[in-house]
Design a protein around this motif. Structure first.
Motif, PDB file in Angstrom:
ATOM      1  N   ARG A  19       0.778  -1.162  -0.082  1.00  0.00           N
ATOM      2  CA  ARG A  19       0.013  -0.162  -0.049  1.00  0.00           C
ATOM      3  C   ARG A  19       0.822   1.208  -0.002  1.00  0.00           C
ATOM      4  NH1 ARG A  19      -4.579  -2.135   4.473  1.00  0.00           N
ATOM      5  NH2 ARG A  19      -5.932  -2.725   3.057  1.00  0.00           N
ATOM      6  N   ASP A  20       2.160   1.191   0.395  1.00  0.00           N
ATOM      7  CA  ASP A  20       3.066   2.278   0.306  1.00  0.00           C
ATOM      8  C   ASP A  20       3.212   2.723  -0.991  1.00  0.00           C
ATOM      9  OD1 ASP A  20       5.128   3.711   2.368  1.00  0.00           O
ATOM     10  OD2 ASP A  20       6.124   3.287   0.384  1.00  0.00           O
ATOM     11  N   PRO A  21       3.093   4.152  -1.427  1.00  0.00           N
ATOM     12  CA  PRO A  21       3.310   4.682  -2.758  1.00  0.00           C
ATOM     13  C   PRO A  21       4.524   4.334  -3.254  1.00  0.00           C
ATOM     14  CG  PRO A  21       2.094   6.098  -1.128  1.00  0.00           C
ATOM     15  CD  PRO A  21       2.775   5.234  -0.254  1.00  0.00           C
ATOM     16  N   GLN A  22       5.465   4.428  -2.579  1.00  0.00           N
ATOM     17  CA  GLN A  22       7.088   4.056  -3.232  1.00  0.00           C
ATOM     18  C   GLN A  22       7.341   2.591  -3.088  1.00  0.00           C
ATOM     19  OE1 GLN A  22       8.254   7.414  -0.490  1.00  0.00           O
ATOM     20  NE2 GLN A  22       9.102   8.439  -2.326  1.00  0.00           N
ATOM     21  N   ILE A  23       7.466   2.008  -1.739  1.00  0.00           N
ATOM     22  CA  ILE A  23       7.774   0.569  -1.687  1.00  0.00           C
ATOM     23  C   ILE A  23       6.944  -0.211  -2.534  1.00  0.00           C
ATOM     24  CG2 ILE A  23       8.323  -1.310  -0.039  1.00  0.00           C
ATOM     25  CD1 ILE A  23      10.016   1.242   0.029  1.00  0.00           C
TER      26      ILE A  23
ATOM     27  N   VAL B  47      19.728  -2.288  -5.923  1.00  0.00           N
ATOM     28  CA  VAL B  47      18.830  -1.439  -4.991  1.00  0.00           C
ATOM     29  C   VAL B  47      18.669  -0.061  -5.671  1.00  0.00           C
ATOM     30  CG1 VAL B  47      19.046  -0.528  -2.576  1.00  0.00           C
ATOM     31  CG2 VAL B  47      19.570  -2.917  -3.223  1.00  0.00           C
ATOM     32  N   GLU B  48      19.886   0.369  -6.159  1.00  0.00           N
ATOM     33  CA  GLU B  48      19.852   1.716  -6.870  1.00  0.00           C
ATOM     34  C   GLU B  48      18.867   1.997  -7.842  1.00  0.00           C
ATOM     35  OE1 GLU B  48      23.999   0.773  -5.045  1.00  0.00           O
ATOM     36  OE2 GLU B  48      22.373  -0.324  -6.358  1.00  0.00           O
ATOM     37  N   GLN B  49      18.546   0.961  -8.666  1.00  0.00           N
ATOM     38  CA  GLN B  49      17.538   1.174  -9.672  1.00  0.00           C
ATOM     39  C   GLN B  49      15.975   0.906  -9.152  1.00  0.00           C
ATOM     40  OE1 GLN B  49      19.170  -2.385 -11.436  1.00  0.00           O
ATOM     41  NE2 GLN B  49      20.297  -1.489 -13.231  1.00  0.00           N
ATOM     42  N   LEU B  50      15.827   0.256  -8.036  1.00  0.00           N
ATOM     43  CA  LEU B  50      14.533   0.109  -7.493  1.00  0.00           C
ATOM     44  C   LEU B  50      14.317   1.413  -6.870  1.00  0.00           C
ATOM     45  CD1 LEU B  50      14.709  -3.456  -6.237  1.00  0.00           C
ATOM     46  CD2 LEU B  50      13.167  -2.553  -7.993  1.00  0.00           C
ATOM     47  N   ALA B  51      15.421   2.113  -6.102  1.00  0.00           N
ATOM     48  CA  ALA B  51      15.191   3.320  -5.485  1.00  0.00           C
ATOM     49  C   ALA B  51      14.835   4.556  -6.456  1.00  0.00           C
ATOM     50  CB  ALA B  51      16.535   3.786  -4.632  1.00  0.00           C
ATOM     51  N   MET B  52      15.410   4.283  -7.495  1.00  0.00           N
ATOM     52  CA  MET B  52      15.384   5.656  -8.354  1.00  0.00           C
ATOM     53  C   MET B  52      13.861   5.403  -8.981  1.00  0.00           C
ATOM     54  SD  MET B  52      17.205   6.103 -12.084  1.00  0.00           S
ATOM     55  CE  MET B  52      16.354   4.580 -12.649  1.00  0.00           C
ATOM     56  N   ARG B  53      13.369   4.218  -9.167  1.00  0.00           N
ATOM     57  CA  ARG B  53      11.847   3.930  -9.586  1.00  0.00           C
ATOM     58  C   ARG B  53      10.944   4.279  -8.596  1.00  0.00           C
ATOM     59  NH1 ARG B  53      11.787   1.145 -14.623  1.00  0.00           N
ATOM     60  NH2 ARG B  53       9.698   1.580 -14.566  1.00  0.00           N
ATOM     61  N   ALA B  54      11.256   4.231  -7.264  1.00  0.00           N
ATOM     62  CA  ALA B  54      10.533   4.561  -6.319  1.00  0.00           C
ATOM     63  C   ALA B  54      10.499   6.092  -5.962  1.00  0.00           C
ATOM     64  CB  ALA B  54      10.827   3.840  -5.061  1.00  0.00           C
ATOM     65  N   GLY B  55      11.584   6.742  -6.628  1.00  0.00           N
ATOM     66  CA  GLY B  55      11.729   8.190  -6.430  1.00  0.00           C
ATOM     67  C   GLY B  55      12.301   8.322  -5.000  1.00  0.00           C
ATOM     68  N   MET B  56      13.330   7.720  -4.548  1.00  0.00           N
ATOM     69  CA  MET B  56      13.861   7.772  -3.261  1.00  0.00           C
ATOM     70  C   MET B  56      15.566   7.717  -3.345  1.00  0.00           C
ATOM     71  SD  MET B  56      11.379   5.374  -1.128  1.00  0.00           S
ATOM     72  CE  MET B  56      11.962   5.800   0.568  1.00  0.00           C
ATOM     73  N   SER B  57      16.110   7.926  -2.367  1.00  0.00           N
ATOM     74  CA  SER B  57      17.664   7.851  -2.188  1.00  0.00           C
ATOM     75  C   SER B  57      17.772   6.478  -1.868  1.00  0.00           C
ATOM     76  CB  SER B  57      18.096   8.675  -1.466  1.00  0.00           C
ATOM     77  OG  SER B  57      17.879   8.289   0.153  1.00  0.00           O
ATOM     78  N   ARG B  58      18.896   5.715  -2.242  1.00  0.00           N
ATOM     79  CA  ARG B  58      19.120   4.342  -1.926  1.00  0.00           C
ATOM     80  C   ARG B  58      19.111   4.240  -0.507  1.00  0.00           C
ATOM     81  NH1 ARG B  58      22.529   0.779  -0.386  1.00  0.00           N
ATOM     82  NH2 ARG B  58      23.233  -1.092  -1.700  1.00  0.00           N
ATOM     83  N   SER B  59      19.673   4.952   0.248  1.00  0.00           N
ATOM     84  CA  SER B  59      19.735   4.718   1.782  1.00  0.00           C
ATOM     85  C   SER B  59      18.181   4.691   2.322  1.00  0.00           C
ATOM     86  CB  SER B  59      20.511   5.437   2.376  1.00  0.00           C
ATOM     87  OG  SER B  59      20.336   6.902   2.449  1.00  0.00           O
ATOM     88  N   ALA B  60      17.707   5.691   1.841  1.00  0.00           N
ATOM     89  CA  ALA B  60      16.169   5.858   2.377  1.00  0.00           C
ATOM     90  C   ALA B  60      15.292   4.626   1.975  1.00  0.00           C
ATOM     91  CB  ALA B  60      15.593   7.132   2.017  1.00  0.00           C
TER      92      ALA B  60
END
Length: 334
Positions: free
Chosen positions: A213-217, A234-247
């Motif tokens: 349900r989380d918009p990004q995850i 992880v970097e690619q998934l983070a980019m598609r989620a619109g987040m930094s890698r660490s966040a």
């Protein structure tokens, strides 16, 4: 492995998309014609979900550890974890063992039970089913012991009312092909009941459902579910989620309970296990479909997740999970 395609479309509702992936395998359906007084005790049957709907009359459902519930005509009770229970014509009755009751076998998957003392008639439709899908393994952990829906209540939506009425009509007449219609409609009812429960807001705000349900995850989960063979980082998934890698990594682990790539590996291996059990597809083809450059690398990943080789699963149907449902040959449902 293939690389992520930037043109892969996003989904606006990852939870709904994941529910569409669910595949339900019907094991046994039974029409009950039960005359008061009657009571039937249903034991736990490992690996299945159970549902009962009352198509005429009423009955009591007593789930182990729960107060008795009255099921009126049109009520639906879904028991996701096969918790032992008794259904009866009156509250507080001791049930006769399910598997000792005679039934009329209509087909391999459909039967009729006529039982009771000759009094007031109650008609039920009872199903013993299982999900054959990797998404269901995650979903079932979060479902409650019982999901109750009153089909005649407008809050449940017209789909359930009309579907259960159709099932009741088919069960009453049992025309040629009727058992096929009933089993297919029952499959729909089970999935829709789960959707209704999820939409009611009863699900926890943590865990896998909350992650979807989380918009990004949820967006990243949907990408992995739809495209497990892609070499996601992880970097690619983070980019598609619109987040930094660490966040992204921290949020994903907080909600899902696993790091993103560990989740992806386990998702792939559960898909692989299903293919090994249900198809004759070779190891090389399965490993390639899931993004592994070599069969050896795939086998190592599989053994890390399950503790045994893919070959052991193919030879035995699964060393730790039966390929079929362990229902006795004369198993019947009220």
């Amino acid at each position: 492995m293939s690389t992520p395609d930037p043109n892969i479309p996003e989904t606006s509702d990852p939870l709904a998309e994941t529910l569409h992936m669910l595949r339900l395998t019907g094991t046994l359906y039974c029409r009950g014609e039960l005359t008061a007084p009657w009571a039937i005790a249903i034991p736990r049957i490992e690996g299945v979900m159970i549902f009962v709907t009352v198509t005429s009359g009423s009955c009591w459902l007593t789930l182990e550890g729960h107060a008795p519930r009255l099921l009126n005509q049109g009520s639906l009770a879904l028991i996701p974890h096969s918790t032992p229970h008794v259904i009866s014509s009156a509250e507080g009755m001791e049930g006769a063992p399910l598997f000792e009751q005679p039934v009329e076998k209509v087909s391999e998957r459909y039967e009729i039970m006529r039982y009771g003392g000759g009094g007031v008639l109650t008609r039920t439709m009872y199903g013993v089913v299982r999900f054959d899908d990797v998404a269901a393994e995650h979903l079932l952990k979060f479902l409650p012991e019982i999901i109750m829906i009153d089909a005649w209540d407008d809050q449940a939506g017209g789909w359930l009312q009309s579907t259960l009425r159709f099932i009741a009509n088919e069960a009453a007449s049992l025309k040629p092909g009727g058992e096929t219609v009933i089993t297919r409609l029952s499959d729909v009812v089970v999935i829709q009941a789960i959707r209704t429960w999820l939409e009611s807001g009863s699900a926890s705000d943590t865990g896998w459902i909350a992650a979807l349900r989380d918009p990004q995850i949820g967006r990243s989960l949907a990408l992995m579910h739809r495209n497990p063979g892609i070499d996601w980082s992880v970097e690619q998934l983070a980019m598609r989620a619109g987040m930094s890698r660490s966040a992204f990594a921290a949020r994903f682990s907080e909600l899902v309970g696993q790091a993103p790539l560990k989740y992806l590996t386990e998702w792939r291996m559960r898909i692989a296990r299903g293919k090994l059990i249900d198809t004759t597809q070779g190891l090389a083809a399965i490993s390639q479909d899931l993004g592994y450059q070599s069969e050896a690398a795939f086998c190592r990943a599989f053994k890390r997740v399950f503790g045994h080789s893919p070959g052991a699963v193919r030879r035995s149907g699964s060393p730790h999970e039966p390929a079929g449902i362990n229902v006795p040959e004369d198993a019947s449902a009220a």
